[in-house]
Design an enzyme around this catalytic site. Structure first.
Site, PDB file in Angstrom:
ATOM      1  N   GLU A 164      -5.808  -8.222  -0.152  1.00  0.00           N
ATOM      2  CA  GLU A 164      -6.522  -7.932   1.101  1.00  0.00           C
ATOM      3  C   GLU A 164      -7.946  -7.556   0.768  1.00  0.00           C
ATOM      4  O   GLU A 164      -8.213  -6.826  -0.189  1.00  0.00           O
ATOM      5  CB  GLU A 164      -5.922  -6.749   1.879  1.00  0.00           C
ATOM      6  N   GLU A 192       0.806  -1.221   0.000  1.00  0.00           N
ATOM      7  CA  GLU A 192       0.000   0.000   0.000  1.00  0.00           C
ATOM      8  C   GLU A 192       0.842   1.276   0.000  1.00  0.00           C
ATOM      9  O   GLU A 192       0.885   2.023   0.996  1.00  0.00           O
ATOM     10  CB  GLU A 192      -0.983  -0.022   1.182  1.00  0.00           C
TER      11      GLU A 192
HETATM   12  O1  IFM Z   1      -4.953  -3.294   8.760  1.00  0.00           O
HETATM   13  C1  IFM Z   1      -4.785  -2.737   7.504  1.00  0.00           C
HETATM   14  C2  IFM Z   1      -3.579  -3.318   6.807  1.00  0.00           C
HETATM   15  O2  IFM Z   1      -2.415  -3.156   7.539  1.00  0.00           O
HETATM   16  C3  IFM Z   1      -3.381  -2.670   5.458  1.00  0.00           C
HETATM   17  N1  IFM Z   1      -4.591  -2.661   4.696  1.00  0.00           N
HETATM   18  C4  IFM Z   1      -5.791  -2.226   5.323  1.00  0.00           C
HETATM   19  C5  IFM Z   1      -6.000  -2.953   6.639  1.00  0.00           C
HETATM   20  C6  IFM Z   1      -7.304  -2.477   7.315  1.00  0.00           C
HETATM   21  O3  IFM Z   1      -7.230  -1.120   7.579  1.00  0.00           O
END
Ligand code: IFM
Length: 438
Positions: A352, A168
């Site tokens: 994710e 990210e």
């Molecule tokens: O917890 C985070 C993760 O570290 C990165 N992506 C989003 C998740 C939820 O906010």
């Protein structure tokens, strides 16, 4: 139970769960160095309740039972991150043998259980000594990160199924250097512009270093949102376009086409590093796959009084998760189709996806969230997107950054007093789908 079946995804589709080192490991000892999140979280006002990652889920010791949960859930893969400060406590230089030993045990533990290791090099826990030198604002971070990547390739590369450089980059750069919400907590345009470029330059430099040292199956993980206008007005549509440039196109365009959106290079011209254009070939080094993290949409309206970026985000009226994010599965389909149509034919992975829900081990809303987003993946595949895998965020309730332990994303409940793990109904729903054949 989900109404969809594993077979709907074909025979080669990978199902996994994801976590990140700082959010679960704890174990801040045995030579692990300080990270920017240690000091940021200990600074009053930065994190809900003053929570820190000192204990987290104590995955540092409890990893065998966590890997058992992954295996017993029927998952094929585990997306985890290495903690740079555990491996190289000073950020550069001396390597911590106890850190190497920990990840040796963890990776071998996955392989013994038939779980494929999907590694991420950087999930936000920058060694503090590197922040002292400017962190992501300093161009030298590309070399520091490449040296760290070489260590990973040499020590672990032959056992990793896939490796991502950065998790990210929007969060590493914009959220942490412009919005000031994550460590190191800057709210500064020049800092942000530099971090926005250096994080992708370091990514490309690390790809070169990993490849040169034999690592295979390399990618990056981008968090993308569906950027939409708050109304049908032309002004709001333009605002959504700028929001899309900030959140999505800077990273998609940089990594996959070697170009940044002109909506941003204009306003940021005075703040970007000199000669950044000459780095774009490195920024866009060929990859083997692209990871996409998806949670929600962004809704924008025009805000002409705002300097630099004349936009404002507004709250929408869709059902929201416990962290206040709108639930919008269609956005996942749209993004996957858009990326495969406009940017790349690389294999895509949803690296994710998940939701925060109130505490408890009965979480039917989360099970429905997952089911609806899995259907969204199927729909994207039907429309031609080459999606090869899906990772649920997250295996465990864990340290949700500035939200501390207050927001829970886990398939498995964690009692932070006892470290007792209890599978939730969403875990059982995955288990049902992954173990059963039609
Ligand atoms: O917890 C985070 C993760 O570290 C990165 N992506 C989003 C998740 C939820 O906010």
């Amino acid at each position: 139970m989900f109404s969809i079946h594993r077979q709907d995804f074909g025979t080669d589709f990978t199902f996994g769960v994801a976590t990140a080192a700082f959010q679960i490991e704890g174990g801040q000892r045995d030579g692990r160095g300080p990270s920017i999140w240690d000091s940021f979280s200990r600074t009053p006002g930065n994190v809900h309740n003053g929570d820190t990652g000192a204990e987290a889920c104590n995955h540092y010791e409890l990893w065998p039972q966590d890997l058992d949960l992954i295996r017993d859930g029927g998952f094929d893969a585990y997306r985890f991150s290495f903690a740079w400060p555990r491996l190289i406590p000073g950020g550069t230089g001396a390597v911590n043998q106890a850190g190497l030993d920990f990840y040796d045990r963890l990776i071998d533990g996955m392989l013994e259980r038939g779980i494929k290791p999907y590694a991420t090099l950087y999930h936000w826990d920058l060694p503090s000594p590197l922040q002292d030198k400017g962190g992501w604002m300093n161009r030298d971070i590309a070399n520091w990160f490449a040296d760290y990547a070489v260590l990973i390739a040499q020590k672990f590369g032959d056992r990793l199924e896939a490796t991502a450089t950065i998790n990210e980059p929007w969060c590493v750069a914009f959220l942490s250097h412009f919005l000031g919400i994550h460590a190191p907590g800057y709210r500064d345009l020049r800092a942000a512009a530099r971090a926005m470029h250096h994080v992708l330059f370091a990514h490309g430099t690390a790809i070169d270093a990993l490849r040169a040292n034999g690592a295979k199956n390399l990618g990056i993980v981008l968090n993308l949102e569906k950027s939409e206008p708050a109304s049908d007005s032309e002004e709001d549509k333009q605002a959504a376009n700028v929001g899309d440039a900030i959140f999505n196109r800077w990273y998609l365009g940089g990594v996959l086409k070697g170009e940044y959106p002109t909506e941003l290079t204009g306003p940021l011209a005075a703040y970007l590093p000199d000669g950044y254009e000459e780095d774009m070939a490195v920024v866009s080094r060929p990859l083997d796959w692209l990871g996409i993290n998806y949670y929600t949409r962004g809704l924008y309206k025009s805000a002409p009084d705002q300097p630099v970026f004349p936009i404002a985000q507004v709250k929408g009226d869709l059902e929201k998760t416990d962290i206040g994010w709108e639930i919008y599965p269609q956005g996942l389909t749209d993004l996957l189709v858009r990326v495969s149509r406009d940017y790349t034919k690389l294999p895509l992975y949803v690296t994710e996806n998940g939701m925060a829900e109130v505490e408890g081990d009965s979480d039917p809303r989360r099970a429905k969230y997952y089911e609806d987003h899995l259907k969204a993946v199927l729909s994207a595949r039907e429309q031609g997107a080459d999606v090869r895998g899906y990772f649920a965020w997250s295996l465990l309730d864990n340290y949700e950054w500035a939200e501390g332990y207050n927001k829970r994303f886990g398939l498995v409940h964690v009692d932070y007093q006892t470290q007792q793990r209890t599978p939730k109904s969403s875990y059982r729903a995955f288990q049902g789908m992954l173990h059963n054949s039609r």
